[in-house]
Design a protein around this motif. Sequence first.
Motif, mmCIF file in Angstrom:
data_model
loop_
_atom_site.group_PDB
_atom_site.id
_atom_site.type_symbol
_atom_site.label_atom_id
_atom_site.label_comp_id
_atom_site.label_asym_id
_atom_site.label_seq_id
_atom_site.Cartn_x
_atom_site.Cartn_y
_atom_site.Cartn_z
ATOM 1 N N ASN A 234 -26.282 8.177 -34.009
ATOM 2 C CA ASN A 234 -25.008 7.981 -34.706
ATOM 3 C C ASN A 234 -24.374 9.295 -35.147
ATOM 4 O O ASN A 234 -23.501 9.292 -36.016
ATOM 5 N N PHE A 235 -24.822 10.420 -34.582
ATOM 6 C CA PHE A 235 -24.324 11.732 -35.000
ATOM 7 C C PHE A 235 -22.809 11.839 -34.851
ATOM 8 O O PHE A 235 -22.103 12.220 -35.787
ATOM 9 N N LEU A 236 -22.277 11.517 -33.673
ATOM 10 C CA LEU A 236 -20.840 11.633 -33.444
ATOM 11 C C LEU A 236 -20.062 10.665 -34.338
ATOM 12 O O LEU A 236 -18.994 10.998 -34.856
ATOM 13 N N GLN A 237 -20.609 9.472 -34.530
ATOM 14 C CA GLN A 237 -19.931 8.471 -35.357
ATOM 15 C C GLN A 237 -19.786 8.957 -36.803
ATOM 16 O O GLN A 237 -18.750 8.745 -37.440
ATOM 17 N N HIS A 238 -20.821 9.632 -37.324
ATOM 18 C CA HIS A 238 -20.798 10.080 -38.720
ATOM 19 C C HIS A 238 -20.058 11.399 -38.911
ATOM 20 O O HIS A 238 -19.523 11.652 -40.000
ATOM 21 N N CYS A 239 -20.034 12.244 -37.885
ATOM 22 C CA CYS A 239 -19.564 13.617 -38.094
ATOM 23 C C CYS A 239 -18.281 13.980 -37.359
ATOM 24 O O CYS A 239 -17.620 14.949 -37.732
ATOM 25 N N LYS A 240 -17.910 13.242 -36.315
ATOM 26 C CA LYS A 240 -16.700 13.592 -35.561
ATOM 27 C C LYS A 240 -15.472 13.038 -36.275
ATOM 28 O O LYS A 240 -15.407 11.863 -36.612
ATOM 29 N N ASN A 241 -14.489 13.912 -36.487
ATOM 30 C CA ASN A 241 -13.217 13.535 -37.128
ATOM 31 C C ASN A 241 -13.430 12.896 -38.497
ATOM 32 O O ASN A 241 -12.693 11.992 -38.895
ATOM 33 N N ASN A 242 -14.454 13.370 -39.212
ATOM 34 C CA ASN A 242 -14.745 12.835 -40.536
ATOM 35 C C ASN A 242 -14.563 13.926 -41.580
ATOM 36 O O ASN A 242 -14.654 15.118 -41.281
ATOM 37 N N ILE A 243 -14.317 13.540 -42.829
ATOM 38 C CA ILE A 243 -14.164 14.523 -43.894
ATOM 39 C C ILE A 243 -15.519 15.141 -44.214
ATOM 40 O O ILE A 243 -16.576 14.533 -43.980
ATOM 41 N N ASP A 244 -15.494 16.374 -44.761
ATOM 42 C CA ASP A 244 -16.733 17.106 -45.033
ATOM 43 C C ASP A 244 -17.651 16.351 -45.987
ATOM 44 O O ASP A 244 -18.879 16.429 -45.878
ATOM 45 N N PHE A 245 -17.085 15.638 -46.939
ATOM 46 C CA PHE A 245 -17.904 14.906 -47.917
ATOM 47 C C PHE A 245 -18.812 13.897 -47.212
ATOM 48 O O PHE A 245 -20.013 13.804 -47.509
ATOM 49 N N LYS A 246 -18.255 13.137 -46.256
ATOM 50 C CA LYS A 246 -19.064 12.146 -45.539
ATOM 51 C C LYS A 246 -20.080 12.812 -44.612
ATOM 52 O O LYS A 246 -21.200 12.308 -44.428
ATOM 53 N N ILE A 247 -19.694 13.953 -44.049
ATOM 54 C CA ILE A 247 -20.640 14.688 -43.200
ATOM 55 C C ILE A 247 -21.821 15.173 -44.035
ATOM 56 O O ILE A 247 -22.980 15.107 -43.602
ATOM 57 N N LEU A 248 -21.565 15.654 -45.244
ATOM 58 C CA LEU A 248 -22.642 16.134 -46.121
ATOM 59 C C LEU A 248 -23.586 14.999 -46.508
ATOM 60 O O LEU A 248 -24.803 15.212 -46.631
ATOM 61 N N ILE A 249 -23.057 13.807 -46.704
ATOM 62 C CA ILE A 249 -23.915 12.648 -46.996
ATOM 63 C C ILE A 249 -24.870 12.399 -45.831
ATOM 64 O O ILE A 249 -26.073 12.154 -46.018
ATOM 65 N N PHE A 250 -24.341 12.473 -44.612
ATOM 66 C CA PHE A 250 -25.179 12.291 -43.423
ATOM 67 C C PHE A 250 -26.232 13.397 -43.327
ATOM 68 O O PHE A 250 -27.413 13.132 -43.041
ATOM 69 N N LEU A 251 -25.835 14.651 -43.591
ATOM 70 C CA LEU A 251 -26.778 15.773 -43.509
ATOM 71 C C LEU A 251 -27.896 15.628 -44.539
ATOM 72 O O LEU A 251 -29.060 15.934 -44.245
ATOM 73 N N ARG A 252 -27.595 15.157 -45.741
ATOM 74 C CA ARG A 252 -28.624 14.980 -46.772
ATOM 75 C C ARG A 252 -29.616 13.890 -46.377
ATOM 76 O O ARG A 252 -30.816 13.993 -46.627
ATOM 77 N N MET A 253 -29.108 12.821 -45.769
ATOM 78 C CA MET A 253 -29.991 11.759 -45.293
ATOM 79 C C MET A 253 -30.936 12.286 -44.210
ATOM 80 O O MET A 253 -32.143 12.025 -44.233
ATOM 81 N N LYS A 254 -30.399 13.087 -43.275
ATOM 82 C CA LYS A 254 -31.222 13.665 -42.207
ATOM 83 C C LYS A 254 -32.162 14.736 -42.763
ATOM 84 O O LYS A 254 -33.263 14.933 -42.236
ATOM 85 N N TYR A 255 -31.755 15.415 -43.832
ATOM 86 C CA TYR A 255 -32.589 16.442 -44.461
ATOM 87 C C TYR A 255 -33.897 15.836 -44.971
ATOM 88 O O TYR A 255 -34.983 16.400 -44.773
#
Length: 267
Positions: A234-255
Amino acid sequence: MRRVFFILGLIFWSISAFSQSTNLIDILGRVDSTSEIENIHVLNKTAQKFTITDRNGHFKIAVKLNDTLTFTSIQHFNKEVLVTKEILANRVVYVKLDEKINELDEVVIGKVLTGNLMSDIGNIEGEAPISFYDVGIPGYTGKPATQSERRLKEAGDFKPKMLLGVLTGGLPLNPILNGLSGRTKRLKNRVKLEEKEALIQSIKARLSKDFFASNPLEEDLKMDFFYFCADDANFLQHCKNNIDFKILIFLRMKYRQYLNNLDSSKN
């Protein structure tokens, strides 16, 4: 007196040998692959030196004997190379990387062909789309296509409506041949991998400093972490054309997942 000179000479030789074994020297390298060889990450894990390859796969990096070089790219399997005496003597290293292709599940879209040409033609629906050029308007002026995107366009994509060309003598062969050989599928996978690579570099440039300030990670693991994120379905779904705040949420979950994997591998 001779014994004194002998001992002094032995000491100087030992110091020189030790210095040669600890001082870093620059070596030239070249990466080879069936896929793109530009911007491949080259890390000297031992000396913490980092560089990337140019468009021809060439790079230069400082090393010493028994250092470990790591080669990483979203398009390739990771590879490690031990710096040997031969590499130091020649000051050259050649590395062959294996391309990583993510096979996608086959999906059937639209009507299934029966093999009866007249029946299949009768079941085809829809009309060819009208482009800007058909009505005399200037065409696409957006982002230029990448090399892989251009190759995919040249390869064509087979559609049932192309069978109508049999009646007019204009049956396109490229889409059919490339579809049967699997080239079209490989090009689609490559375009998707390049899209992920570009997105990774964009996220890294914008967010890595702030993210790792509150989510610490060793320097030599940071790029590996981003590739770990990109491997998520789901990388592209969470990070493509998305605001940085939502991308950071995804990165923290993957962290959190990444740290758990590290702990599991250590145990």
